[in-house]
Write a protein that holds these residues in place. Structure first.
Motif, PDB file in Angstrom:
ATOM      1  N   VAL A 138      87.507  32.728  36.875  1.00 38.45           N
ATOM      2  CA  VAL A 138      88.391  34.477  36.501  1.00 38.45           C
ATOM      3  C   VAL A 138      86.619  35.370  36.458  1.00 38.45           C
ATOM      4  O   VAL A 138      86.637  36.825  36.775  1.00 38.45           O
ATOM      5  N   LYS A 139      85.662  34.795  35.914  1.00 40.05           N
ATOM      6  CA  LYS A 139      84.726  35.690  35.319  1.00 40.05           C
ATOM      7  C   LYS A 139      83.821  35.857  36.742  1.00 40.05           C
ATOM      8  O   LYS A 139      83.441  37.479  36.864  1.00 40.05           O
ATOM      9  N   ALA A 140      83.875  35.031  38.139  1.00 42.63           N
ATOM     10  CA  ALA A 140      83.179  35.538  38.828  1.00 42.63           C
ATOM     11  C   ALA A 140      83.999  36.606  39.430  1.00 42.63           C
ATOM     12  O   ALA A 140      83.811  37.314  40.707  1.00 42.63           O
ATOM     13  N   LEU A 141      85.614  36.204  38.829  1.00 45.91           N
ATOM     14  CA  LEU A 141      86.740  37.703  40.189  1.00 45.91           C
ATOM     15  C   LEU A 141      86.674  39.302  39.187  1.00 45.91           C
ATOM     16  O   LEU A 141      86.912  39.634  39.638  1.00 45.91           O
ATOM     17  N   LYS A 142      85.556  39.015  38.438  1.00 46.63           N
ATOM     18  CA  LYS A 142      85.266  39.906  37.258  1.00 46.63           C
ATOM     19  C   LYS A 142      87.124  40.723  36.553  1.00 46.63           C
ATOM     20  O   LYS A 142      86.938  41.982  36.459  1.00 46.63           O
ATOM     21  N   ASP A 143      88.267  39.191  36.441  1.00 49.48           N
ATOM     22  CA  ASP A 143      88.945  39.539  34.995  1.00 49.48           C
ATOM     23  C   ASP A 143      88.544  39.554  33.656  1.00 49.48           C
ATOM     24  O   ASP A 143      88.726  38.424  33.254  1.00 49.48           O
ATOM     25  N   LYS A 144      88.050  40.531  33.095  1.00 47.10           N
ATOM     26  CA  LYS A 144      87.506  40.237  31.464  1.00 47.10           C
ATOM     27  C   LYS A 144      88.488  40.438  31.318  1.00 47.10           C
ATOM     28  O   LYS A 144      87.982  39.274  30.028  1.00 47.10           O
ATOM     29  N   SER A 145      89.830  40.512  31.083  1.00 45.21           N
ATOM     30  CA  SER A 145      90.798  40.680  30.165  1.00 45.21           C
ATOM     31  C   SER A 145      90.839  38.445  30.419  1.00 45.21           C
ATOM     32  O   SER A 145      90.986  37.758  29.294  1.00 45.21           O
ATOM     33  N   LEU A 146      91.942  38.388  31.409  1.00 41.40           N
ATOM     34  CA  LEU A 146      91.293  36.661  31.348  1.00 41.40           C
ATOM     35  C   LEU A 146      90.754  36.113  30.831  1.00 41.40           C
ATOM     36  O   LEU A 146      90.393  34.817  30.835  1.00 41.40           O
ATOM     37  N   TYR A 147      89.259  36.659  31.811  1.00 43.57           N
ATOM     38  CA  TYR A 147      88.542  35.570  31.339  1.00 43.57           C
ATOM     39  C   TYR A 147      87.787  34.911  29.942  1.00 43.57           C
ATOM     40  O   TYR A 147      87.612  34.232  29.827  1.00 43.57           O
ATOM     41  N   LYS A 148      88.421  36.588  29.256  1.00 43.91           N
ATOM     42  CA  LYS A 148      88.289  36.244  27.824  1.00 43.91           C
ATOM     43  C   LYS A 148      89.155  35.701  26.687  1.00 43.91           C
ATOM     44  O   LYS A 148      89.068  34.371  26.291  1.00 43.91           O
ATOM     45  N   ALA A 149      90.452  35.549  27.614  1.00 39.32           N
ATOM     46  CA  ALA A 149      91.553  35.307  26.548  1.00 39.32           C
ATOM     47  C   ALA A 149      91.285  33.028  26.765  1.00 39.32           C
ATOM     48  O   ALA A 149      90.894  32.886  25.860  1.00 39.32           O
ATOM     49  N   LEU A 150      90.766  33.283  28.352  1.00 41.00           N
ATOM     50  CA  LEU A 150      90.499  31.308  29.032  1.00 41.00           C
ATOM     51  C   LEU A 150      89.245  30.924  27.632  1.00 41.00           C
ATOM     52  O   LEU A 150      88.939  29.509  27.321  1.00 41.00           O
ATOM     53  N   LYS A 151      88.085  31.613  27.530  1.00 38.38           N
ATOM     54  CA  LYS A 151      87.380  31.325  27.128  1.00 38.38           C
ATOM     55  C   LYS A 151      87.437  31.410  25.506  1.00 38.38           C
ATOM     56  O   LYS A 151      86.688  31.165  25.155  1.00 38.38           O
ATOM     57  N   GLN A 152      88.283  31.988  24.615  1.00 39.96           N
ATOM     58  CA  GLN A 152      88.287  32.026  23.539  1.00 39.96           C
ATOM     59  C   GLN A 152      89.171  30.823  22.560  1.00 39.96           C
ATOM     60  O   GLN A 152      89.194  30.212  22.262  1.00 39.96           O
ATOM     61  N   LYS A 153      90.194  30.166  24.199  1.00 35.99           N
ATOM     62  CA  LYS A 153      91.366  29.026  23.952  1.00 35.99           C
ATOM     63  C   LYS A 153      90.023  28.144  23.667  1.00 35.99           C
ATOM     64  O   LYS A 153      89.595  27.120  23.886  1.00 35.99           O
ATOM     65  N   ALA A 154      89.204  27.748  25.166  1.00 34.41           N
ATOM     66  CA  ALA A 154      87.997  27.055  25.084  1.00 34.41           C
ATOM     67  C   ALA A 154      87.110  27.026  23.962  1.00 34.41           C
ATOM     68  O   ALA A 154      87.223  25.252  23.084  1.00 34.41           O
TER      69      ALA A 154
END
Length: 276
Positions: A138-154
């Motif tokens: 997602v980070k590669a796609l520059k979707d900051k919102s989704l990236y942040k949500a996934l990163k928080q879960k991880a």
């Protein structure tokens, strides 16, 4: 051609197996010397002794009686040594079997625990790995919102992931330690048992000495019976003297063999004491 090759291969395998089996079968005690104290031999002796009379008669009969007693002692020693040898073989096989099964239950239990830990916690590890991969994608796609949500879960899973990895490492370490300990114990016990090899060489030397003297006894016994047949008391006395000396030497060799078997017994007990 193929059939011939198979036959040759089968013969080689059978030969190797035969050699292997022979190397582990303890040789029987040396065959008893060819002396038979029968009624007919005794009757011939008494006739020869009567013919010469006097002290020579008494000496000849005593020599024969002493030789017969020596043979009884040799036979008794054979029985005693054979009994100990068979006992040693039984105990040695028992110890070797115990070595093979050393800590088997403990290691099986630890192995099962390690497998269970991996099986139980692997889905959690896979989920964490999957979240990180998704976040990276997602980070590669520059979707900051989704990236942040996934990163928080991880990141939220990290404490549990660290504990899971620690638990798996501990189970694997316990299993590795148990296997190493078994290897160490096995080497120590086998090192003790290896002392038997030197004693077996000594036993072989004793058997060889007995075999050589038994051949001499066989010859002397024939000479003795010939002397009785000819009523040659002097020659009979000489052969009885040589037979007596040879028999005493054989008895000593057989007593030595018993002593060596006793040493083997002590080694087996020492090895057995190191087993749990």
């Amino acid at each position: 051609m193929a059939l011939r090759s198979n036959r040759i291969l089968r013969w080689i395998i059978l030969f190797i197996v035969g050699v292997f089996i022979q190397s582990y079968i303890a040789p029987p005690p040396p065959a008893a010397a060819a002396m038979e104290f029968t009624d007919s031999v005794k009757a011939s002796l008494e006739k020869t002794a009567e013919a010469v009379g006097g002290k020579a008669k008494t000496r000849l009969i005593k020599q024969y009686s002493d030789l017969a007693d020596l043979q009884k002692k040799i036979n008794a020693q054979d029985t005693k040594t054979t009994s100990l040898r068979l006992s040693n073989e039984t105990q040695l096989n028992k110890v070797r079997k115990q070595i093979t099964n050393l800590d088997a239950d403990k290691i099986l239990k630890l192995d099962n625990q390690a497998k269970a830990a991996r099986s139980k916690l692997q889905p959690l590890l896979d989920l964490h790995s999957s979240l990180n991969k998704q976040a990276a994608a997602v980070k590669a796609l520059k979707d900051k919102s989704l990236y942040k949500a996934l990163k928080q879960k991880a990141d939220a899973m990290k404490p549990a992931i660290n504990l899971a990895r620690l638990h798996i490492r501990n189970r694997n370490a316990e299993l590795k330690t148990a296997k190493s300990e078994r290897t160490r114990k096995t080497k120590e016990i086998r090192a003790v048992l290896s002392q038997i090899d030197a004693i077996k060489i000594k036993l072989k030397a004793e058997r060889s000495a007995i075999s050589s003297k038994n051949k001499s006894i066989s010859t002397e016994w024939k000479n003795f019976k010939t002397a009785l047949k000819n009523k040659d008391a002097g020659r009979a006395e000489d052969t009885l003297n040589r037979l007596g000396n040879l028999s005493k030497q054989i008895l000593t060799h057989k007593q030595n063999m018993y002593g060596l078997e006793a040493q083997i017994s002590a080694i087996i007990k020492k090895a057995s004491a190191r087993l749990p």
